[in-house]
Design an enzyme around this catalytic site. Structure first.
Site, PDB file in Angstrom:
ATOM      1  CB  VAL A  72      -1.103  -5.235  -2.816  1.00  0.00           C
ATOM      2  CG1 VAL A  72      -1.783  -4.531  -1.640  1.00  0.00           C
ATOM      3  CG2 VAL A  72       0.388  -4.935  -2.818  1.00  0.00           C
ATOM      4  CB  ALA A 117      -6.408  -7.997  -4.780  1.00  0.00           C
ATOM      5  CE  LYS A 118      -4.397  -3.193 -11.152  1.00  0.00           C
ATOM      6  NZ  LYS A 118      -5.682  -3.025 -11.855  1.00  0.00           N
ATOM      7  N   GLY A 119      -2.117  -6.890  -8.771  1.00  0.00           N
ATOM      8  CA  GLY A 119      -0.841  -7.547  -8.974  1.00  0.00           C
ATOM      9  C   GLY A 119      -0.100  -6.910 -10.121  1.00  0.00           C
ATOM     10  CG  ASP A 158      -4.654  -3.364 -14.999  1.00  0.00           C
ATOM     11  OD1 ASP A 158      -3.622  -2.665 -14.999  1.00  0.00           O
ATOM     12  OD2 ASP A 158      -5.773  -2.910 -14.695  1.00  0.00           O
TER      13      ASP A 158
END
Length: 425
Positions: A72, A117-119, A158
């Site tokens: 995202v 953002a992040k995944g 992360d």
């Protein structure tokens, strides 16, 4: 106005959904303080791009599993998207969206030119062999390849990922590009263009703001750390090194407590050998709930989202909470803590050390240059203390909590960028 994001799936009360509800609540509060109109509020609440992919995993015994992956990009008004990549079985699109949103405000708050953002991939990496993990990582990267790049979206480690994961991401991207592109990820091994000071940067940032928020000598200050992982373990070590007395820590295996202070170096060694803190011989066993409710000066939640809730907040006795994790405190708990006089240093400030040094790594990659560890730590300290000073000043001036002040600053800067750029076409 209460912000709602349209969804094509039924609303399920999952931890990810709760995290997204918290993020939207915080945005709604900040937008109210800033006087933003409804259209701009909705734009800030809505991710720019959201991608869900199917990731086939070929197992060593020949089986084929298929797991879901996500990326995202919440906002790119202030620069390329930036955000971690997590491998965790509880990961879903709601959690990833919330984390991407928080990253947007975090980058704006500390003054670095990134969007959020992040995944994530919904899988437990501990259940995979190294070869299975590598194959899954590379396939996931191949699926999100159109979205990422050093000038578009830069992943970082992360939960459940590390510098080896970033090496695989970089290599997969570089093979497709036809040349090495070290700037596509941060948190890489040093030999592939990583930065000195990147390992432990989030934990170092937690230490920096904790000491700043204390406003007094750290000698004898009691600390409990919930989550003895890559952030919590080093945060405990750095706080102990500074003179604080870390009396309790926990991880997925259990919690341990010693009123006289834990030997954090020995505890880290024990955890590395046994897989967790449980059974550490120089401490007593403690329940996870009891750790959160200890009578200490500082509580550092450094695991996952939503651990301090309306249910347990009335029993929190720590004088100060420093959020090493993203979203550990629900909005309902926030209100209770504020009413009880508990100072909460919010996640978008307290754990911003990681993205700050990721930014410094990216700058070094883009310039084919490197800084010493001392230079990196000095830049980290300057940016964190500058942001802390701005947040505390605004909170005092307008009678806000630190979380409200931090979001007013972060959201305000992103809103200003939207307004200055205008709307195309």
């Amino acid at each position: 106005m209460s912000i709602m994001v349209p969804s094509t799936t039924p609303a399920l009360i999952t931890p990810g959904r709760q995290a997204l509800d918290s993020a939207l609540h915080q945005l709604d509060q900040a937008a109210g303080h800033l006087g933003l109109d409804d259209g701009l509020r909705t734009m800030l609440a809505t991710p720019r791009r959201s991608l869900t992919v199917s990731v086939p995993v070929r197992r060593e015994d020949g089986r084929l599993d298929v797991v879901q992956g996500f990326r995202v990009q919440h906002n790119v008004s202030r620069g390329p998207a930036k955000g971690g990549l997590r491998f965790h079985p509880g990961t879903d699109i709601h959690e990833v969206t919330a984390l991407a949103m928080w990253m947007t405000w975090k980058c704006a708050l500390v003054g670095i030119p990134y969007g959020g953002a992040k995944g994530g991939v919904a899988i437990d990496p501990a259940g995979l062999t190294t070869r299975e993990l590598e194959r899954m990582t590379r396939r996931y990267v191949n699926e999100i390849l159109p979205l990422i790049g050093p000038e578009k979206d830069i992943p970082a480690p992360d939960v459940g990922t590390d510098e080896q994961t970033m090496a695989w991401v970089m290599d997969t991207y570089s093979v497709n590009a036809g040349y090495s592109v070290p700037g596509v990820v941060t948190g890489k091994p040093m030999t592939l263009g990583g930065s000195l000071g990147r390992n432990g940067a989030t934990s170092r940032g937690v230490q920096i703001v904790t000491l700043a928020a204390l406003g007094r000598s750290p000698e004898g200050v009691t600390v409990a750390v919930q989550g003895f992982g890559k952030v919590g373990a080093l945060a405990a070590q750095y706080l102990s090194d500074a003179g604080c007395k870390v009396v309790a820590v926990s991880d997925v295996t259990g919690a341990v407590h010693h009123a006289g202070g834990l030997d954090i170096a020995r505890l880290r060694g024990h955890a590395a050998q046994t897989g967790g803190v449980r059974g550490f011989p120089q401490a007593d066993a403690l329940s996870h709930d009891d750790l959160l409710e200890l009578d200490v000066d500082v509580l550092v939640p450094a695991a996952l989202e939503g651990v301090i809730t309306e249910a347990n907040a009335p029993r929190i006795r720590a004088r100060m909470i420093v959020e090493g994790a993203n979203g550990p405190t629900t909005p309902e708990a926030d209100e209770i803590l504020a009413a009880n006089g508990t100072l909460v240093v919010p996640d978008i400030l307290a754990n911003s050390g990681g993205v700050i040094v990721s930014y410094l790594e990216w700058v070094q990659n883009m310039q084919a240059y490197s800084w010493s560890s001392g230079e990196v730590e000095l830049k980290l300290r300057d940016l964190m203390l500058g942001a802390f000073s701005e947040v505390t000043a605004l909170a005092a001036e307008r009678g806000l909590t630190l979380r409200q002040a931090a979001h007013v600053i972060g959201v305000g800067r992103v809103a200003e960028a939207h307004q200055m750029r205008g709307l195309y076409p």
